[in-house]
Design a protein around this motif. Sequence first.
Motif, PDB file in Angstrom:
ATOM      1  N   ASN A   1      -5.086 -34.385  -6.536  1.00 31.83           N
ATOM      2  CA  ASN A   1      -6.162 -35.100  -7.427  1.00 31.83           C
ATOM      3  C   ASN A   1      -7.235 -35.766  -6.537  1.00 31.83           C
ATOM      4  OD1 ASN A   1      -4.678 -34.649  -9.802  1.00 31.83           O
ATOM      5  ND2 ASN A   1      -3.785 -36.500  -9.986  1.00 31.83           N
ATOM      6  N   ARG A   2      -6.667 -36.431  -5.501  1.00 29.08           N
ATOM      7  CA  ARG A   2      -7.799 -36.859  -4.562  1.00 29.08           C
ATOM      8  C   ARG A   2      -8.512 -35.762  -3.958  1.00 29.08           C
ATOM      9  NH1 ARG A   2      -5.407 -40.052   0.501  1.00 29.08           N
ATOM     10  NH2 ARG A   2      -4.336 -41.326  -1.106  1.00 29.08           N
ATOM     11  N   THR A   3      -8.007 -34.780  -3.598  1.00 29.53           N
ATOM     12  CA  THR A   3      -8.814 -33.455  -2.842  1.00 29.53           C
ATOM     13  C   THR A   3      -9.655 -32.876  -4.061  1.00 29.53           C
ATOM     14  OG1 THR A   3      -6.801 -32.922  -1.511  1.00 29.53           O
ATOM     15  CG2 THR A   3      -8.426 -31.365  -1.759  1.00 29.53           C
ATOM     16  N   THR A   4      -9.372 -32.864  -5.069  1.00 27.03           N
ATOM     17  CA  THR A   4     -10.443 -32.117  -6.123  1.00 27.03           C
ATOM     18  C   THR A   4     -11.408 -33.251  -6.649  1.00 27.03           C
ATOM     19  OG1 THR A   4      -8.699 -32.879  -8.040  1.00 27.03           O
ATOM     20  CG2 THR A   4      -8.593 -30.683  -7.322  1.00 27.03           C
ATOM     21  N   ALA A   5     -11.102 -34.581  -6.379  1.00 27.13           N
ATOM     22  CA  ALA A   5     -11.989 -35.650  -6.902  1.00 27.13           C
ATOM     23  C   ALA A   5     -13.033 -35.878  -5.811  1.00 27.13           C
ATOM     24  CB  ALA A   5     -11.607 -36.831  -7.208  1.00 27.13           C
ATOM     25  N   THR A   6     -12.591 -35.687  -4.261  1.00 28.31           N
ATOM     26  CA  THR A   6     -13.299 -36.243  -3.522  1.00 28.31           C
ATOM     27  C   THR A   6     -13.799 -35.201  -2.156  1.00 28.31           C
ATOM     28  OG1 THR A   6     -11.570 -37.102  -1.984  1.00 28.31           O
ATOM     29  CG2 THR A   6     -12.256 -38.520  -3.812  1.00 28.31           C
ATOM     30  N   SER A   7     -13.099 -34.141  -2.125  1.00 30.41           N
ATOM     31  CA  SER A   7     -13.323 -33.486  -0.897  1.00 30.41           C
ATOM     32  C   SER A   7     -14.655 -32.592  -1.345  1.00 30.41           C
ATOM     33  CB  SER A   7     -12.285 -32.413  -0.813  1.00 30.41           C
ATOM     34  OG  SER A   7     -12.779 -31.452   0.433  1.00 30.41           O
ATOM     35  N   PRO A   8     -15.855 -32.616  -0.626  1.00 32.91           N
ATOM     36  CA  PRO A   8     -16.862 -31.818  -0.870  1.00 32.91           C
ATOM     37  C   PRO A   8     -16.576 -30.276  -0.638  1.00 32.91           C
ATOM     38  CG  PRO A   8     -17.326 -32.901   1.258  1.00 32.91           C
ATOM     39  CD  PRO A   8     -15.965 -33.286   0.838  1.00 32.91           C
ATOM     40  N   PHE A   9     -15.696 -30.043  -0.169  1.00 30.63           N
ATOM     41  CA  PHE A   9     -15.160 -28.613   0.284  1.00 30.63           C
ATOM     42  C   PHE A   9     -14.488 -28.117  -0.945  1.00 30.63           C
ATOM     43  CE2 PHE A   9     -14.879 -30.805   4.540  1.00 30.63           C
ATOM     44  CZ  PHE A   9     -16.438 -30.494   4.763  1.00 30.63           C
TER      45      PHE A   9
END
Length: 331
Positions: free
Chosen positions: A199-207
């Motif tokens: 969830n953190r990756t999908t919500a905050t990673s610009p990549f």
Amino acid sequence: MTAVPAVTGTATAEANPNIALIKYWGKADAAYNLPVTGSLSLTLDTAPTRTTVTLDDTLAADELVLGGVVQAARPAERVRVFLDLVRALSGRTERARVDSVNLIPTGAGLASSASAFAALAAAASAAYGLGLDDRALSRLARRGSGSASRSVFGGIVRWYPGDDASSYAEPVPADLDLAMVVAIIDAGPKTISSTVAMNRTTATSPFYPAWAESTTAQLDEMLAALDRADFTAVGELAESNSLRMHATMAGAWPPVRYQTAASIALVDAAGELRAAGVEAYATMDAGPNVKFLCRPDDADRVAAHLATVDPGARFLSARAGRGVRLLGSSE
């Protein structure tokens, strides 16, 4: 496997972990565990989960025993929510006792939730009298853990994105004999759960958007490589997809880092093996442990070299395994 029969009372099922070669990382719908992209995995022939579900109308609440230890909090709640779904499908109301044993370390990024929920789906389906075919069982297992949809099947397995009706897994025919060496660096539970990290990756990673787009393309390339039995292309795609996923996680905030110095040293060892003429390709999931795709004849040599890189690691050698199977049931 054949369809899970409609049997009520007590049932026991066993399922094996699967390791994704094209990764699942990101949910399009958290309530139904629907993935953003498709994925592809290899079900292993080692370290299964065995689960027995026993209906007991005297229980006030479902009970979960994992490895002989009564569970509470999140593990028990996940099982209760899953059993509520099975009860709703079956029209039954009895609570259940779930007794499960993982032979793969739990919560360490080694696909324990995949084997656990595939086994639970099969055992609970039988105990509550649901007659499910393989596709329906895959869809049910997905509701417990997305990757469990793939452990319903043996060998190489593809999981489709889509809606609740169309997101399921199925086997992929391939004329390739694959082996995997699993390097267990740390068997303890990871510090960040897969769900939180995802969830953190999908919500905050610009990549993340670029990762999702490239994963869809790499899945198509992987299917083509399997169709032509191109082991080198399969391995290169698996290693590339894994590295891209971890790079995308590192771009989240706060960063998600599962790779340790020991992990990176082992990933680098795959390149050393290839330079020496042994094809081995590294892949990592949500944890520090590293898996190596290779040919069966090379597995011993791969494990021996990795042991020189990390003498403290434990190594499992595996090949393609079976899908979930029902071991016993009674009224």
